[in-house]
Design a protein around this motif. Structure first.
Motif, short mmCIF file in Angstrom:
data_model
loop_
_atom_site.label_atom_id
_atom_site.label_comp_id
_atom_site.label_asym_id
_atom_site.label_seq_id
_atom_site.Cartn_x
_atom_site.Cartn_y
_atom_site.Cartn_z
N GLY A 335 8.84 31.24 -123.06
CA GLY A 335 9.57 32.11 -123.58
C GLY A 335 10.48 33.93 -122.79
N THR A 336 9.26 34.42 -122.45
CA THR A 336 9.38 35.89 -121.83
C THR A 336 9.88 35.72 -120.11
OG1 THR A 336 7.78 36.84 -123.10
CG2 THR A 336 8.73 37.66 -121.18
N SER A 337 9.63 35.15 -120.02
CA SER A 337 9.73 34.64 -118.22
C SER A 337 11.11 33.73 -118.05
CB SER A 337 8.42 32.95 -117.70
OG SER A 337 7.50 34.13 -117.91
N ALA A 338 11.49 32.93 -119.03
CA ALA A 338 13.04 32.01 -119.16
C ALA A 338 13.74 33.54 -119.56
CB ALA A 338 13.06 31.45 -120.41
N GLY A 339 13.39 34.57 -120.34
CA GLY A 339 14.47 35.76 -120.62
C GLY A 339 14.61 36.43 -119.41
N LEU A 340 13.78 36.38 -118.72
CA LEU A 340 13.41 37.33 -117.75
C LEU A 340 14.04 37.22 -115.96
CD1 LEU A 340 10.53 39.32 -117.91
CD2 LEU A 340 12.32 39.97 -118.35
N ARG A 341 14.18 35.64 -115.80
CA ARG A 341 14.36 35.14 -114.66
C ARG A 341 14.83 33.80 -115.88
NH1 ARG A 341 9.00 35.38 -110.13
NH2 ARG A 341 11.68 34.62 -109.10
N GLY A 342 15.93 33.15 -114.57
CA GLY A 342 16.10 31.65 -113.59
C GLY A 342 17.79 31.49 -115.07
N ALA A 343 18.99 30.54 -115.78
CA ALA A 343 19.36 30.29 -116.14
C ALA A 343 19.66 30.89 -117.42
CB ALA A 343 19.77 28.97 -116.33
N LEU A 344 18.33 31.11 -118.00
CA LEU A 344 18.36 31.54 -119.60
C LEU A 344 18.15 33.67 -119.50
CD1 LEU A 344 17.33 28.88 -121.18
CD2 LEU A 344 19.01 28.95 -121.31
N ARG A 345 17.79 33.79 -118.20
CA ARG A 345 17.59 35.07 -118.06
C ARG A 345 18.88 36.29 -118.82
NH1 ARG A 345 20.25 39.09 -114.54
NH2 ARG A 345 18.55 41.15 -113.95
N VAL A 346 18.52 37.18 -120.20
CA VAL A 346 18.91 37.97 -120.23
C VAL A 346 19.50 38.97 -119.40
CG1 VAL A 346 19.19 39.42 -122.38
CG2 VAL A 346 17.64 37.86 -122.43
N GLN A 347 21.33 39.05 -119.13
CA GLN A 347 22.16 39.86 -118.19
C GLN A 347 21.46 41.35 -118.61
OE1 GLN A 347 23.04 39.09 -115.44
NE2 GLN A 347 21.94 36.91 -115.94
N PRO A 348 21.09 42.34 -117.80
CA PRO A 348 20.55 43.61 -118.02
C PRO A 348 22.12 44.32 -118.90
CG PRO A 348 21.09 43.84 -115.66
CD PRO A 348 20.64 42.36 -117.05
N LEU A 349 22.26 45.49 -119.91
CA LEU A 349 23.24 46.00 -119.80
C LEU A 349 23.65 47.31 -119.72
CD1 LEU A 349 23.11 45.10 -124.02
CD2 LEU A 349 24.77 44.15 -122.37
N LYS A 350 24.77 47.89 -119.27
CA LYS A 350 25.69 48.97 -118.40
C LYS A 350 25.17 49.48 -119.45
CE LYS A 350 28.29 47.07 -115.67
NZ LYS A 350 29.88 46.35 -115.26
N THR A 351 24.62 51.00 -119.26
CA THR A 351 25.07 52.25 -120.34
C THR A 351 26.75 52.73 -120.44
OG1 THR A 351 24.50 53.78 -118.57
CG2 THR A 351 22.81 52.82 -119.50
N ALA A 352 26.76 53.69 -121.27
CA ALA A 352 28.68 54.35 -121.42
C ALA A 352 28.14 54.78 -120.25
CB ALA A 352 28.60 55.21 -122.13
N ALA A 353 27.55 55.37 -119.58
CA ALA A 353 27.68 56.83 -117.83
C ALA A 353 28.21 55.11 -116.70
CB ALA A 353 26.95 57.16 -117.57
N GLU A 354 27.73 53.79 -117.08
CA GLU A 354 27.66 53.33 -115.81
C GLU A 354 28.39 52.29 -116.15
OE1 GLU A 354 22.84 52.94 -114.40
OE2 GLU A 354 23.48 51.84 -116.59
N ALA A 355 29.88 52.51 -117.34
CA ALA A 355 30.55 51.04 -117.38
C ALA A 355 31.43 50.65 -116.56
CB ALA A 355 30.79 51.81 -118.73
N GLY A 356 31.74 52.30 -115.63
CA GLY A 356 32.78 51.96 -115.06
C GLY A 356 32.11 51.69 -113.56
N SER A 357 30.75 51.73 -113.35
CA SER A 357 30.39 51.35 -112.03
C SER A 357 29.89 50.18 -111.21
CB SER A 357 29.38 52.30 -111.85
OG SER A 357 28.39 52.10 -110.50
N PRO A 358 30.92 49.96 -110.89
CA PRO A 358 30.50 47.84 -110.08
C PRO A 358 28.86 48.02 -109.24
CG PRO A 358 31.58 49.32 -108.31
CD PRO A 358 31.49 50.13 -110.11
N SER A 359 28.28 49.27 -109.60
CA SER A 359 27.55 49.21 -108.97
C SER A 359 26.07 49.89 -110.30
CB SER A 359 26.98 50.16 -107.57
OG SER A 359 27.31 51.51 -108.05
#
Length: 370
Positions: A335-359
């Motif tokens: 379950g942890t591996s599925a959340g970290l890699r692959g089709a079911l990967r949990v996408q990282p969230l941007k911080t408020a400061a990063e919200a407008g940054s494409p990188s």
């Protein structure tokens, strides 16, 4: 309260204090370990976890072999268990752990450091676990277990080896030595880990804390008139019990698990204040909070189904060499591996400061190192 019960509670508090301090200083966490191993190319933390597992197995089996503690009285070595419920619980727990960015024990450690996100995780996890143990979800859990449980003649690896003709003592020794040695070799084969004395110390200490828990509850708490459950470090039911005790203390009794939960928080808090690591942190967005709370709820429900968490099954359960624990841990890892890699990967969230940054990169993980 009898003196033996008082001793168990005080010892549980002390074990929690040490775990909280070590967890904060080392970043000890299965989810962080697997993220570093699978996604970031840093294998030190996963080696720390492997070393903790090796020490816990070797030392706990020594206690059992010497007759000091009867591990057979623990919940992990039951003759009847539901492999589907254990695996499904582990699978969902592992995925929930990624959603919440850490397990229950890690949330307690980070809460002591001022992470208010972890406060939400702890509260939601406790409520969901209590609902699954005794509340609205309990009937469905019980029905699933009753429909799928089986009775086995060999409930542990030593018992399985004994079925092939080995004696009990030889089976226990062989299983413990082979597995503990393999885990230790995996840990020390990594050059960066060998150059990290703090991580080595953290792994050894956590493994010994698991053994200390068995000794405290299985030996010091072995009172014929007022026995305590034989257990060690685990955090799903104890976090639920701790929240209930905080609300209804006059109608409940302190136990080893509640004392350990309090100790972990206190140990982390004292260490954070003493080392200048204390810093208040919150959520970057409502979506962040929703995902974190959802992961916590999933961990609370699934942790009860799996009879433990990444610590309760991943270290304490496996230290008994129980086959049921192996099933639960396999689910947690998958379950942890599925959340970290692959089709079911949990996408990282941007911080408020990063919200407008494409990188923008993933939200930094607050994991200090020795």
């Amino acid at each position: 309260m009898e003196s033996s019960a008082q001793l168990v509670i005080l010892a549980g508090l002390a074990i929690g204090l040490v775990y909280g301090a070590v967890g904060l200083l080392s970043g000890f966490c299965l989810m962080s370990s697997m993220r570093g191993f699978l996604a970031e190319g840093d294998g030190r933390l996963v080696r720390t976890y492997a070393l903790a597992m090796a020490v816990a197995i070797a030392a706990s089996q020594f206690l059992a072999a010497s007759g000091t503690v009867d591990l057979g009285k623990s919940i992990y070595l039951q003759q009847a268990f539901s492999a589907p419920a254990l695996f499904l619980g582990g699978l969902l727990f592992g995925y929930g752990m990624v959603l919440s960015n850490g397990c229950g024990s890690r949330a307690l450690v980070l809460l002591g450091r001022g992470n208010l996100r972890s406060f939400v995780v702890v509260i939601v996890l406790a409520i969901a676990a209590q609902m699954t143990l005794k509340g609205l979800i309990a009937p469905a859990r019980i029905a699933l277990v009753q429909a799928s449980q089986t009775t086995v003649s060999a409930n542990s690896l030593p018992a399985l080896l004994s079925a092939f003709g080995l004696g009990d003592a030889a089976s226990r020794t062989l299983a413990a030595v082979v597995i503990a040695t393999a885990l230790a070799l995996f840990a020390f084969a990594h050059a960066a880990f060998r150059r990290s004395p703090g991580q080595i110390a953290a792994g050894a200490i956590v493994g010994l804390l698991v053994t200390a828990g068995w000794y405290v509850t299985g030996f010091l708490g072995a009172d014929d008139f007022n026995p305590v459950p034989v257990t060690s470090l685990t955090f799903i039911a104890p976090i639920a019990d701790a929240l209930q005790y905080a609300m209804l203390s006059t109608g409940l009794t302190l136990n080893f698990g509640i004392a350990t939960v309090a100790g972990v928080f206190a140990g982390s808090l004292v260490t954070a204040l003493a080392t200048g690591r204390f810093q208040l942190e919150g959520y970057s967005s409502p979506r962040h909070m929703l995902r974190s709370a959802g992961g916590a709820a999933l961990m609370g429900i699934a942790g009860v189904m799996a009879f433990g968490c990444s610590i309760g099954q991943g270290l304490t359960g496996l230290s008994t060499l129980a086959l049921a624990s192996s099933v639960a841990v396999a689910g947690i890892l998958l379950g942890t591996s599925a959340g970290l890699r692959g089709a079911l990967r949990v996408q990282p969230l941007k911080t408020a400061a990063e919200a407008g940054s494409p990188s923008a990169k993933a939200t930094p993980q607050p994991s200090s190192r020795f």
